[in-house]
Write an enzyme that holds these catalytic residues in place. Structure first.
Site, mmCIF file in Angstrom:
data_model
loop_
_atom_site.group_PDB
_atom_site.id
_atom_site.type_symbol
_atom_site.label_atom_id
_atom_site.label_comp_id
_atom_site.label_asym_id
_atom_site.label_seq_id
_atom_site.Cartn_x
_atom_site.Cartn_y
_atom_site.Cartn_z
ATOM 1 C CB THR A 134 -8.059 -3.522 -20.285
ATOM 2 O OG1 THR A 134 -9.111 -4.082 -19.879
ATOM 3 C CG2 THR A 134 -7.209 -4.955 -20.612
ATOM 4 C CD GLU A 135 -9.675 -2.605 -14.859
ATOM 5 O OE1 GLU A 135 -10.349 -3.666 -14.188
ATOM 6 O OE2 GLU A 135 -8.408 -3.102 -14.980
#
Length: 261
Positions: A134-135
């Site tokens: 999810t960065e």
């Protein structure tokens, strides 16, 4: 050895390493990373025959802890570089452990948690486990984990997972080859132990040599990928999107990406 963020239990020759911050859904801190590196490197020098990695409570690892995000904007470039090098050492030390490693994913494994879970040789997950890199949603670059992920799923799928930052379930993770088996929650620990014990029937020297051979075959590419990842990680932490992503996350609002303007 006493640890603050993990538990290490030995039922020789099986070692179980448990992330132990249930009140924070086993979110990762620099202290946890350092403790894991120490245990992985110490394990490599012991007569341990297999390692099980899991988490306490309802989560495997929910990613980076909020306390880390709160101080990240104030760190110097040298400190950012040290952070990236520590994560690289963590993943490499797990990847290169000379004994088989089994992740027993008991709940969400997000961002860095997905990296930990999938770098292991075998990954077992409950039906409700969630994964996701999810960065990009908060202005990070999933640089270091990308090197390992590309080896595992190929370029096209790697781009899908890293560019969308979407969450995906255990079934899709299995279809992608990131999860070996989906196991009911109450059977997860027994199944991980049974798998470990089945591996103990094999030659320790042969398994260690096989792991070393596979690592050697990938080393030239992986070493270059990690060097590039360290640079990308350091560069991204100087960006306006990185600062805005952290601010938006902490303020619980949608980010406004000025780089698009």
């Amino acid at each position: 050895m006493n640890h603050k963020t993990i538990l290490v239990t030995d039922d020789l020759p099986i070692r179980t390493i448990t992330l132990n911050r249930p009140e924070r859904r086993n979110a990762m801190t620099r202290e946890m990373q350092t403790e894991l590196i120490g245990v992985f490197e110490e394990t490599a020098a012991t007569p341990c025959g297999a390692v099980i990695l899991t988490g306490v409570g309802d989560a495997f690892c929910s990613g980076l802890d909020l306390s880390e995000l709160q101080t990240m904007r104030d760190r110097t470039p040298a400190e950012h570089r040290a952070d990236a090098e520590r994560v690289a050492r963590l993943l490499v030390s797990l990847y290169e452990l000379p004994v088989p490693t089994i992740a027993a994913v008991n709940g969400p494994a997000i961002a860095g948690g997905t990296g930990l879970a999938t770098v292991c040789d075998f990954t077992l997950a409950t039906p409700t486990a969630k994964f996701g890199f999810t960065e990009v949603r908060i202005g990070f670059v999933p640089a270091l984990v990308s090197a390992f992920l590309s080896l595992q799923v190929g370029d096209k799928r790697c781009r899908d997972l890293l560019l969308t930052g979407r969450l995906f379930g255990a079934t899709e993770a299995q279809q992608l080859g990131l999860v070996n088996e989906i196991v009911d929650r109450e059977e997860l620990a027994p199944r991980a132990e049974a798998m470990a014990r089945s591996l103990l029937a094999n030659s320790p020297q042969s398994m260690s040599a096989t792991k070393r051979l596979l690592a050697t075959q990938n080393r030239a590419w992986l070493d270059a990928a990690i060097v590039a990842a360290l640079e990308a990680n350091a560069d991204s932490r100087e960006s306006s999107d990185f600062r805005e992503g952290i601010a938006a996350f902490l303020e619980k609002r949608k980010p406004i990406w000025k780089s698009r303007c």
